[in-house]
Design a protein around this motif. Sequence first.
Motif, PDB file in Angstrom:
ATOM      1  N   ILE A   1       0.852  -1.182   0.000  1.00 36.18           N
ATOM      2  CA  ILE A   1       0.000   0.000   0.000  1.00 36.18           C
ATOM      3  C   ILE A   1       0.893   1.240   0.000  1.00 36.18           C
ATOM      4  O   ILE A   1       1.845   1.325   0.774  1.00 36.18           O
ATOM      5  CB  ILE A   1      -0.932  -0.003   1.219  1.00 36.18           C
ATOM      6  CG1 ILE A   1      -1.804  -1.245   1.189  1.00 36.18           C
ATOM      7  CG2 ILE A   1      -1.776   1.247   1.252  1.00 36.18           C
ATOM      8  CD1 ILE A   1      -2.648  -1.436   2.417  1.00 36.18           C
ATOM      9  N   HIS A   2       0.602   2.195  -0.861  1.00 36.25           N
ATOM     10  CA  HIS A   2       1.393   3.416  -0.961  1.00 36.25           C
ATOM     11  C   HIS A   2       1.263   4.250   0.313  1.00 36.25           C
ATOM     12  O   HIS A   2       0.251   4.210   1.003  1.00 36.25           O
ATOM     13  CB  HIS A   2       0.948   4.240  -2.164  1.00 36.25           C
ATOM     14  CG  HIS A   2       1.061   3.519  -3.461  1.00 36.25           C
ATOM     15  ND1 HIS A   2       2.264   3.234  -4.046  1.00 36.25           N
ATOM     16  CD2 HIS A   2       0.107   2.999  -4.274  1.00 36.25           C
ATOM     17  CE1 HIS A   2       2.056   2.578  -5.175  1.00 36.25           C
ATOM     18  NE2 HIS A   2       0.748   2.423  -5.327  1.00 36.25           N
ATOM     19  N   SER A   3       2.280   5.062   0.583  1.00 35.02           N
ATOM     20  CA  SER A   3       2.273   5.863   1.812  1.00 35.02           C
ATOM     21  C   SER A   3       1.173   6.915   1.811  1.00 35.02           C
ATOM     22  O   SER A   3       0.685   7.293   2.864  1.00 35.02           O
ATOM     23  CB  SER A   3       3.629   6.534   2.008  1.00 35.02           C
ATOM     24  OG  SER A   3       3.867   7.452   0.962  1.00 35.02           O
ATOM     25  N   ARG A   4       0.756   7.369   0.630  1.00 36.64           N
ATOM     26  CA  ARG A   4      -0.287   8.398   0.612  1.00 36.64           C
ATOM     27  C   ARG A   4      -1.610   7.855   1.121  1.00 36.64           C
ATOM     28  O   ARG A   4      -2.468   8.604   1.562  1.00 36.64           O
ATOM     29  CB  ARG A   4      -0.458   8.997  -0.774  1.00 36.64           C
ATOM     30  CG  ARG A   4      -1.078   8.075  -1.770  1.00 36.64           C
ATOM     31  CD  ARG A   4      -1.110   8.742  -3.141  1.00 36.64           C
ATOM     32  NE  ARG A   4      -1.638   7.803  -4.100  1.00 36.64           N
ATOM     33  CZ  ARG A   4      -2.677   8.044  -4.859  1.00 36.64           C
ATOM     34  NH1 ARG A   4      -3.285   9.189  -4.773  1.00 36.64           N
ATOM     35  NH2 ARG A   4      -3.091   7.137  -5.708  1.00 36.64           N
TER      36      ARG A   4
ATOM     37  N   GLU B   1     -10.308   4.369  -4.516  1.00 35.56           N
ATOM     38  CA  GLU B   1      -9.297   4.772  -5.494  1.00 35.56           C
ATOM     39  C   GLU B   1      -8.249   3.679  -5.689  1.00 35.56           C
ATOM     40  O   GLU B   1      -7.874   3.355  -6.816  1.00 35.56           O
ATOM     41  CB  GLU B   1      -8.641   6.070  -5.030  1.00 35.56           C
ATOM     42  CG  GLU B   1      -7.742   6.711  -6.052  1.00 35.56           C
ATOM     43  CD  GLU B   1      -7.138   8.005  -5.556  1.00 35.56           C
ATOM     44  OE1 GLU B   1      -6.699   8.787  -6.408  1.00 35.56           O
ATOM     45  OE2 GLU B   1      -7.099   8.231  -4.334  1.00 35.56           O
ATOM     46  N   ASP B   2      -7.798   3.075  -4.604  1.00 37.12           N
ATOM     47  CA  ASP B   2      -6.813   1.999  -4.692  1.00 37.12           C
ATOM     48  C   ASP B   2      -7.410   0.766  -5.361  1.00 37.12           C
ATOM     49  O   ASP B   2      -6.745   0.114  -6.169  1.00 37.12           O
ATOM     50  CB  ASP B   2      -6.298   1.645  -3.300  1.00 37.12           C
ATOM     51  CG  ASP B   2      -5.170   0.630  -3.356  1.00 37.12           C
ATOM     52  OD1 ASP B   2      -4.231   0.823  -4.146  1.00 37.12           O
ATOM     53  OD2 ASP B   2      -5.246  -0.363  -2.599  1.00 37.12           O
ATOM     54  N   GLY B   3      -8.664   0.459  -5.039  1.00 34.75           N
ATOM     55  CA  GLY B   3      -9.307  -0.687  -5.678  1.00 34.75           C
ATOM     56  C   GLY B   3      -9.437  -0.508  -7.178  1.00 34.75           C
ATOM     57  O   GLY B   3      -9.192  -1.450  -7.954  1.00 34.75           O
ATOM     58  N   LEU B   4      -9.801   0.687  -7.611  1.00 36.85           N
ATOM     59  CA  LEU B   4      -9.909   0.947  -9.050  1.00 36.85           C
ATOM     60  C   LEU B   4      -8.539   0.930  -9.716  1.00 36.85           C
ATOM     61  O   LEU B   4      -8.411   0.504 -10.867  1.00 36.85           O
ATOM     62  CB  LEU B   4     -10.606   2.284  -9.293  1.00 36.85           C
ATOM     63  CG  LEU B   4     -12.101   2.319  -8.980  1.00 36.85           C
ATOM     64  CD1 LEU B   4     -12.643   3.722  -9.129  1.00 36.85           C
ATOM     65  CD2 LEU B   4     -12.856   1.355  -9.873  1.00 36.85           C
ATOM     66  N   GLU B   5      -7.523   1.382  -8.997  1.00 32.74           N
ATOM     67  CA  GLU B   5      -6.171   1.355  -9.560  1.00 32.74           C
ATOM     68  C   GLU B   5      -5.685  -0.078  -9.752  1.00 32.74           C
ATOM     69  O   GLU B   5      -5.008  -0.391 -10.721  1.00 32.74           O
ATOM     70  CB  GLU B   5      -5.216   2.122  -8.652  1.00 32.74           C
ATOM     71  CG  GLU B   5      -3.841   2.306  -9.238  1.00 32.74           C
ATOM     72  CD  GLU B   5      -2.953   3.172  -8.362  1.00 32.74           C
ATOM     73  OE1 GLU B   5      -1.782   3.305  -8.705  1.00 32.74           O
ATOM     74  OE2 GLU B   5      -3.444   3.702  -7.351  1.00 32.74           O
ATOM     75  N   ARG B   6      -6.044  -0.958  -8.850  1.00 29.89           N
ATOM     76  CA  ARG B   6      -5.626  -2.361  -8.947  1.00 29.89           C
ATOM     77  C   ARG B   6      -6.405  -3.137 -10.003  1.00 29.89           C
ATOM     78  O   ARG B   6      -5.984  -4.212 -10.401  1.00 29.89           O
ATOM     79  CB  ARG B   6      -5.780  -3.046  -7.596  1.00 29.89           C
ATOM     80  CG  ARG B   6      -4.781  -2.569  -6.567  1.00 29.89           C
ATOM     81  CD  ARG B   6      -5.058  -3.170  -5.204  1.00 29.89           C
ATOM     82  NE  ARG B   6      -4.245  -2.543  -4.196  1.00 29.89           N
ATOM     83  CZ  ARG B   6      -3.295  -3.185  -3.514  1.00 29.89           C
ATOM     84  NH1 ARG B   6      -3.079  -4.451  -3.729  1.00 29.89           N
ATOM     85  NH2 ARG B   6      -2.604  -2.545  -2.609  1.00 29.89           N
TER      86      ARG B   6
ATOM     87  N   ALA C   1      -9.868   6.422 -14.527  1.00 27.09           N
ATOM     88  CA  ALA C   1     -11.009   7.092 -13.890  1.00 27.09           C
ATOM     89  C   ALA C   1     -11.056   6.833 -12.387  1.00 27.09           C
ATOM     90  O   ALA C   1     -12.120   6.873 -11.788  1.00 27.09           O
ATOM     91  CB  ALA C   1     -12.288   6.611 -14.545  1.00 27.09           C
ATOM     92  N   LYS C   2      -9.909   6.583 -11.778  1.00 32.74           N
ATOM     93  CA  LYS C   2      -9.918   6.210 -10.359  1.00 32.74           C
ATOM     94  C   LYS C   2     -10.387   7.342  -9.456  1.00 32.74           C
ATOM     95  O   LYS C   2     -11.120   7.106  -8.499  1.00 32.74           O
ATOM     96  CB  LYS C   2      -8.548   5.687  -9.921  1.00 32.74           C
ATOM     97  CG  LYS C   2      -7.445   6.698  -9.967  1.00 32.74           C
ATOM     98  CD  LYS C   2      -6.114   6.084  -9.582  1.00 32.74           C
ATOM     99  CE  LYS C   2      -5.034   7.131  -9.653  1.00 32.74           C
ATOM    100  NZ  LYS C   2      -3.741   6.589  -9.299  1.00 32.74           N
ATOM    101  N   GLU C   3     -10.000   8.585  -9.733  1.00 32.79           N
ATOM    102  CA  GLU C   3     -10.449   9.706  -8.907  1.00 32.79           C
ATOM    103  C   GLU C   3     -11.939   9.955  -9.082  1.00 32.79           C
ATOM    104  O   GLU C   3     -12.659  10.212  -8.123  1.00 32.79           O
ATOM    105  CB  GLU C   3      -9.668  10.989  -9.246  1.00 32.79           C
ATOM    106  CG  GLU C   3      -8.222  10.949  -8.851  1.00 32.79           C
ATOM    107  CD  GLU C   3      -7.326  10.414  -9.955  1.00 32.79           C
ATOM    108  OE1 GLU C   3      -7.854  10.049 -11.032  1.00 32.79           O
ATOM    109  OE2 GLU C   3      -6.119  10.338  -9.734  1.00 32.79           O
ATOM    110  N   PHE C   4     -12.389   9.893 -10.330  1.00 35.68           N
ATOM    111  CA  PHE C   4     -13.813  10.067 -10.626  1.00 35.68           C
ATOM    112  C   PHE C   4     -14.640   9.001  -9.916  1.00 35.68           C
ATOM    113  O   PHE C   4     -15.641   9.290  -9.261  1.00 35.68           O
ATOM    114  CB  PHE C   4     -14.017  10.001 -12.147  1.00 35.68           C
ATOM    115  CG  PHE C   4     -15.428  10.201 -12.575  1.00 35.68           C
ATOM    116  CD1 PHE C   4     -15.967  11.467 -12.624  1.00 35.68           C
ATOM    117  CD2 PHE C   4     -16.208   9.126 -12.947  1.00 35.68           C
ATOM    118  CE1 PHE C   4     -17.272  11.661 -13.028  1.00 35.68           C
ATOM    119  CE2 PHE C   4     -17.512   9.304 -13.349  1.00 35.68           C
ATOM    120  CZ  PHE C   4     -18.048  10.577 -13.394  1.00 35.68           C
TER     121      PHE C   4
END
Length: 173
Positions: A20-23, A103-108, A116-119
Amino acid sequence: MVQGDDDAGTGNAYDVTPIIHSRYFILPVSAAAVGTVVGAVRGSRMAALRFLAENAHRPPTTIRGWYLYNKTKNYRRMAAGLKHGGADALRLGVTTLVWVGIEDGLERCGYPWTEAKEFGAGVGTALVFSSVYRLPWRTASRTVMLGTLVGGCMGLLRWTRGYLRGTVEPHDK
């Protein structure tokens, strides 16, 4: 990469970078800190006004009475500030955690969803928020529109950052 033994004992290096990214840790903690400050200020102001309204009919008449009045008011302000600060920190931290999780789930999920992860995080967070607070349809639709707007702006900012990096880096070489 860190040098060490793998499962077979061959001495190969293995990767210890976090999954998991630090952000994803920084954003909910930062939101909770902001929620603490905002909730403490709002809660203490509300408690001071409530105390004033409850005791307006019997103001103190002596110096000792004014001392005790202000002392009691300040204690109630501090207690209400801590209570509301903790509640707002929890609310804002969990909301941000939902955003980051979506957002992380959509990125994966891969290519089409990564764009469109932020959207998706904005719309998903608005839907979760609307269902948790059982908002009426009209208010829920406004919440989803706001989530769409915020998610779209975040996606636009990510695209702009990538575009600017792409145009600036070739000139530096």
